[in-house]
Scaffold this motif. Structure first.
Motif, mmCIF file in Angstrom:
data_model
loop_
_atom_site.group_PDB
_atom_site.id
_atom_site.type_symbol
_atom_site.label_atom_id
_atom_site.label_comp_id
_atom_site.label_asym_id
_atom_site.label_seq_id
_atom_site.Cartn_x
_atom_site.Cartn_y
_atom_site.Cartn_z
ATOM 1 N N LEU A 22 0.839 -1.204 0.000
ATOM 2 C CA LEU A 22 0.000 0.000 0.000
ATOM 3 C C LEU A 22 0.869 1.247 0.000
ATOM 4 O O LEU A 22 0.559 2.238 -0.681
ATOM 5 N N ALA A 23 1.987 1.210 0.747
ATOM 6 C CA ALA A 23 2.898 2.354 0.767
ATOM 7 C C ALA A 23 3.517 2.578 -0.604
ATOM 8 O O ALA A 23 3.688 3.724 -1.038
ATOM 9 N N ALA A 24 3.869 1.498 -1.290
ATOM 10 C CA ALA A 24 4.462 1.628 -2.622
ATOM 11 C C ALA A 24 3.478 2.246 -3.599
ATOM 12 O O ALA A 24 3.815 3.140 -4.383
ATOM 13 N N ILE A 25 2.223 1.784 -3.553
ATOM 14 C CA ILE A 25 1.199 2.350 -4.448
ATOM 15 C C ILE A 25 0.890 3.787 -4.061
ATOM 16 O O ILE A 25 0.732 4.663 -4.917
ATOM 17 N N GLY A 26 0.814 4.054 -2.756
ATOM 18 C CA GLY A 26 0.575 5.428 -2.306
ATOM 19 C C GLY A 26 1.676 6.378 -2.733
ATOM 20 O O GLY A 26 1.419 7.551 -3.047
ATOM 21 N N ALA A 42 -8.138 0.203 -1.096
ATOM 22 C CA ALA A 42 -7.081 -0.324 -1.964
ATOM 23 C C ALA A 42 -6.701 -1.740 -1.555
ATOM 24 O O ALA A 42 -6.467 -2.611 -2.406
ATOM 25 N N GLY A 43 -6.650 -2.000 -0.241
ATOM 26 C CA GLY A 43 -6.336 -3.342 0.225
ATOM 27 C C GLY A 43 -7.361 -4.350 -0.237
ATOM 28 O O GLY A 43 -7.014 -5.432 -0.737
ATOM 29 N N HIS A 44 -8.643 -4.030 -0.090
ATOM 30 C CA HIS A 44 -9.699 -4.943 -0.546
ATOM 31 C C HIS A 44 -9.653 -5.111 -2.062
ATOM 32 O O HIS A 44 -9.893 -6.207 -2.578
ATOM 33 N N TYR A 45 -9.363 -4.021 -2.778
ATOM 34 C CA TYR A 45 -9.266 -4.103 -4.239
ATOM 35 C C TYR A 45 -8.152 -5.068 -4.648
ATOM 36 O O TYR A 45 -8.324 -5.906 -5.536
ATOM 37 N N LEU A 46 -7.010 -4.980 -3.989
ATOM 38 C CA LEU A 46 -5.863 -5.830 -4.340
ATOM 39 C C LEU A 46 -6.080 -7.278 -3.915
ATOM 40 O O LEU A 46 -5.421 -8.174 -4.457
ATOM 41 N N CYS A 47 -6.978 -7.518 -2.973
ATOM 42 C CA CYS A 47 -7.190 -8.875 -2.452
ATOM 43 C C CYS A 47 -8.372 -9.591 -3.085
ATOM 44 O O CYS A 47 -8.721 -10.689 -2.665
ATOM 45 N N ARG A 48 -9.033 -8.968 -4.073
ATOM 46 C CA ARG A 48 -10.162 -9.659 -4.671
ATOM 47 C C ARG A 48 -9.657 -10.818 -5.541
ATOM 48 O O ARG A 48 -8.460 -10.972 -5.743
ATOM 49 N N PHE A 49 -10.558 -11.640 -6.019
ATOM 50 C CA PHE A 49 -10.257 -12.817 -6.857
ATOM 51 C C PHE A 49 -9.482 -13.891 -6.088
ATOM 52 O O PHE A 49 -8.923 -14.796 -6.691
ATOM 53 N N GLY A 50 -9.408 -13.773 -4.756
ATOM 54 C CA GLY A 50 -8.692 -14.790 -3.994
ATOM 55 C C GLY A 50 -7.198 -14.791 -4.212
ATOM 56 O O GLY A 50 -6.525 -15.797 -3.970
ATOM 57 N N TRP A 51 -6.633 -13.658 -4.657
ATOM 58 C CA TRP A 51 -5.191 -13.595 -4.892
ATOM 59 C C TRP A 51 -4.411 -13.724 -3.591
ATOM 60 O O TRP A 51 -4.812 -13.204 -2.553
ATOM 61 N N ASP A 52 -3.271 -14.420 -3.654
ATOM 62 C CA ASP A 52 -2.335 -14.530 -2.545
ATOM 63 C C ASP A 52 -1.128 -13.671 -2.896
ATOM 64 O O ASP A 52 -0.319 -14.040 -3.747
ATOM 65 N N LEU A 53 -0.985 -12.531 -2.237
ATOM 66 C CA LEU A 53 0.046 -11.567 -2.614
ATOM 67 C C LEU A 53 1.442 -11.983 -2.161
ATOM 68 O O LEU A 53 2.411 -11.286 -2.473
ATOM 69 N N SER A 54 1.547 -13.119 -1.456
ATOM 70 C CA SER A 54 2.872 -13.653 -1.174
ATOM 71 C C SER A 54 3.396 -14.451 -2.360
ATOM 72 O O SER A 54 4.564 -14.830 -2.403
ATOM 73 N N GLN A 111 4.371 -14.368 -6.238
ATOM 74 C CA GLN A 111 4.779 -13.295 -7.145
ATOM 75 C C GLN A 111 3.827 -13.111 -8.322
ATOM 76 O O GLN A 111 3.539 -11.988 -8.726
ATOM 77 N N ARG A 112 3.308 -14.226 -8.860
ATOM 78 C CA ARG A 112 2.406 -14.102 -10.012
ATOM 79 C C ARG A 112 1.117 -13.390 -9.616
ATOM 80 O O ARG A 112 0.633 -12.521 -10.348
ATOM 81 N N ASP A 113 0.556 -13.742 -8.446
ATOM 82 C CA ASP A 113 -0.652 -13.065 -7.992
ATOM 83 C C ASP A 113 -0.363 -11.608 -7.644
ATOM 84 O O ASP A 113 -1.195 -10.722 -7.883
ATOM 85 N N LEU A 114 0.804 -11.347 -7.075
ATOM 86 C CA LEU A 114 1.186 -9.972 -6.751
ATOM 87 C C LEU A 114 1.239 -9.124 -8.017
ATOM 88 O O LEU A 114 0.724 -8.004 -8.058
ATOM 89 N N ASN A 115 1.847 -9.674 -9.070
ATOM 90 C CA ASN A 115 1.923 -8.942 -10.345
ATOM 91 C C ASN A 115 0.527 -8.646 -10.892
ATOM 92 O O ASN A 115 0.234 -7.542 -11.358
ATOM 93 N N LYS A 116 -0.359 -9.668 -10.841
ATOM 94 C CA LYS A 116 -1.712 -9.479 -11.351
ATOM 95 C C LYS A 116 -2.442 -8.374 -10.585
ATOM 96 O O LYS A 116 -3.131 -7.544 -11.181
ATOM 97 N N ALA A 117 -2.288 -8.389 -9.261
ATOM 98 C CA ALA A 117 -2.986 -7.399 -8.438
ATOM 99 C C ALA A 117 -2.514 -5.986 -8.765
ATOM 100 O O ALA A 117 -3.316 -5.061 -8.900
#
Length: 576
Positions: A123-127, A215-227, A229-235
């Motif tokens: 969130l800090a990086a996006i902010g 923003a957190g809820h937006y990045l966590c939709r679709f069941g993505w696991d941000l740990s 890397q592929r899901d992190l990139n998608k988010a």
């Protein structure tokens, strides 16, 4: 993005080269399989489309800050009282209120969506990339920006073309949309992603607590696991669909992970360069085709003067004030009202999924169905019921018959009534409220798990425990409340004052047990039963929520004694 922060400084060639190398390294190491189209937009099959027009991203693909973090590590954090900061610590500092908002959003998502593994540093990086941490932390005590942060008008002139969706409510423009606030949400996305992060009862895109949680809820939709890397990139790409954006955010994410610290609000370092500081021009290739590549904006020759404005012909208006654009009404514009589309009674037992789903139909004034309209379903009231996935808000697009079907509701443990409000995203017309009820867990059948007789001698204890199984519609009924009472008779359910009994914590006789609960398999095993000196037949009645009842017979009797057989007479043994 917000407007430029003061006068821009141009970075030296050496810094530019280092930044380019850093982006290239990140692109190779952290964004595998990602390709771009001729506009620099991500074109990988790994990307997952969003039902909320994710092609526009959270920001409508608005401009963002392209400054990269220093190459030196932000560690160690500056010590207090030294009067000196180690290299890189200025960029590593995050304004106190902004940092608190990111950490609170991470904590909320850890509870609501633990499988997402959202780090506050993301969130800090996006902010940082979107607004320079809310313009260096220029926020009030409750987290609201001291002045609005607006991106450019999304009129298709170098950006996406997004016609107004909020009647200017968030961005003050009733013709086109702008990205709004420190996390730069476009109004149509904020309508369904909005959250109240500071508990003031409002959902304000200009408040860093609300925006960070959204923003957190937006990045966590679709069941993505941000740990992963592929899901992190998608988010990240779903937030702004550009590989340059992805690499810039990943750079700041890695930088903040190495160490950061709190600084006073309003003292944050302000970014300098924005993604719209470049233009796109064709560049010849060896194949004879051309592809657009970014280049510096053309500068005016020294000593040149502006070209005179053309003089409009007599009777015409000024060319600087073109007529407002004519727009074709969107499907949303034609919606006059919402109707219930046959939703049945919404009732579920605590812990169960609701068997019925909410259906809403969008109609014109003439009653004609309207397709391709976003319907926002919001759970309201004192309840822990959610939609499948743990959300309290869901947005669904109407189908060809104008109907939007909400995700299934999942009842929590809290019983009682609540409502689900259906509204049209982008319109201020009355919605439809659906009443729903969560009832307590219940059983409709009770049976013993053993058929052995339950017997005991006076003053003794029963060897066989009383165990029952509770079911509801043939399925094990778990966590169902139950009561066990040693009753006077089949017609008198009051507690007996003699016969079998249980013991309380102090060892005293009790004949009613309340607060019992079946286990995950619907089983209920009662405590040890004892008998006083009274012989006879007694009854134990077990009842559950939902009305299931079972009466068990208990027998207290003296042990039978076996008499020795009489000795045979001589005549009986002689056989005569």
């Amino acid at each position: 993005m917000a407007a430029h922060f003061g006068r821009r400084l141009r970075k030296g060639a050496a810094t530019t080269a280092v930044a380019a190398a850093a982006v290239a390294a990140l692109s190779a190491s952290q964004a595998p399989g990602v390709t771009v189209d001729d506009q620099g937009r991500q074109a990988s099959s790994d990307s997952t489309p969003s039902p909320e027009d994710a092609t526009d991203g959270a920001t409508g693909n608005s401009p963002y800050y392209t400054d990269l973090p220093p190459l030196n590590s932000p560690n160690p954090s500056p010590g207090t009282g030294t009067g000196q900061a180690t290299p890189g610590t200025a960029e590593a500092g995050i304004p106190a209120t902004v940092l608190d908002a990111y950490k609170k959003a991470e904590a909320a998502l850890r509870e609501k969506k633990p499988g997402c593994n959202l780090p506050w540093q993301l969130l800090a990086a996006i902010g940082k990339v979107e607004s320079g941490q809310a313009r260096g932390g220029r926020v009030s005590a409750d987290g609201t920006t001291l002045s609005p942060i607006l991106g450019p008008q999304l009129d298709g002139n170098g950006f996406a073309a997004i016609l107004d969706t909020d009647d200017g409510a968030y961005d003050g423009n009733s013709t086109y949309d702008h990205a709004v606030g420190p996390m730069q949400f476009i109004p149509s996305t904020w309508e369904w992603a909005a959250r109240d992060g500071n508990g003031d009862g409002r959902e304000d895109p200009n408040n860093i607590y609300d925006a960070a949680l959204a923003a957190g809820h937006y990045l966590c939709r679709f069941g993505w696991d941000l740990s992963d890397q592929r899901d992190l990139n998608k988010a990240i790409l779903s937030y702004n669909n550009s590989t340059e954006y992805l690499n810039t955010v990943l750079s700041w994410l890695e930088y903040y992970r190495k160490g950061t610290h709190e600084i006073p609000d309003g003292t944050g370092t302000l970014p300098e360069d924005r993604s719209d500081d470049t233009i796109v021009r064709p560049s010849p290739t060896t194949s004879g085709t051309s592809s657009p590549k970014p280049g510096p904006k053309p500068e005016k020759p020294a000593g040149s003067s502006p070209s005179p404005k053309p003089t409009p012909p007599p009777g015409t208006g000024s060319p600087s004030t073109p007529p407002p654009p004519t727009t074709t009404p969107t499907p949303t514009d034609t919606v006059d009202h919402l109707e219930d589309a046959g939703t049945a009674q919404l009732t579920a037992m605590a812990g169960d999924a609701f068997s019925k789903r909410i259906s809403t139909r969008a109609e014109t004034d003439a009653g004609k169905a309207v397709a391709k309209v976003r319907i926002r379903f919001t759970i309201v009231g004192d309840t822990d019921t959610t939609f499948t996935g743990g959300e309290s808000v869901a947005t669904v697009v109407t189908n060809s018959t104008g109907v939007a079907v909400a995700p299934a509701l999942q009842a929590g443990e809290q019983t009682g009534a609540f409502a689900v409000q259906a509204t049209v995203v982008g319109r201020t017309i009355p919605g439809v409220a659906y009443k729903a009820t969560v009832t307590e867990r219940a059983a409709d059948t009770l049976v013993r798990t053993s058929d052995k007789a339950l017997t005991c001698t006076p003053g003794g204890e029963f060897a066989e425990p009383v165990e029952v199984r509770a079911t509801y519609n043939g399925v094990a009924a778990d966590k169902v409340a139950a009561t066990a009472t040693l009753i006077k008779s089949a017609d008198d359910p009051t507690a007996n004052d003699k016969g079998p009994y249980f013991k309380d914590a102090d060892g005293k006789a009790i004949r009613t047990l309340s607060g019992l609960t079946t286990d995950a398999n619907g089983l209920l095993k009662l405590p040890q039963l004892y008998a006083d000196d009274t012989a006879g037949t007694f009854l134990l009645r077990i009842t559950t929520a939902g009305g299931a009842t079972l009466t068990v017979e208990l027998t207290v009797a003296a042990a039978e004694t076996t008499s020795p057989s009489p000795s045979p007479t001589p005549s009986e043994t002689s056989g005569t």
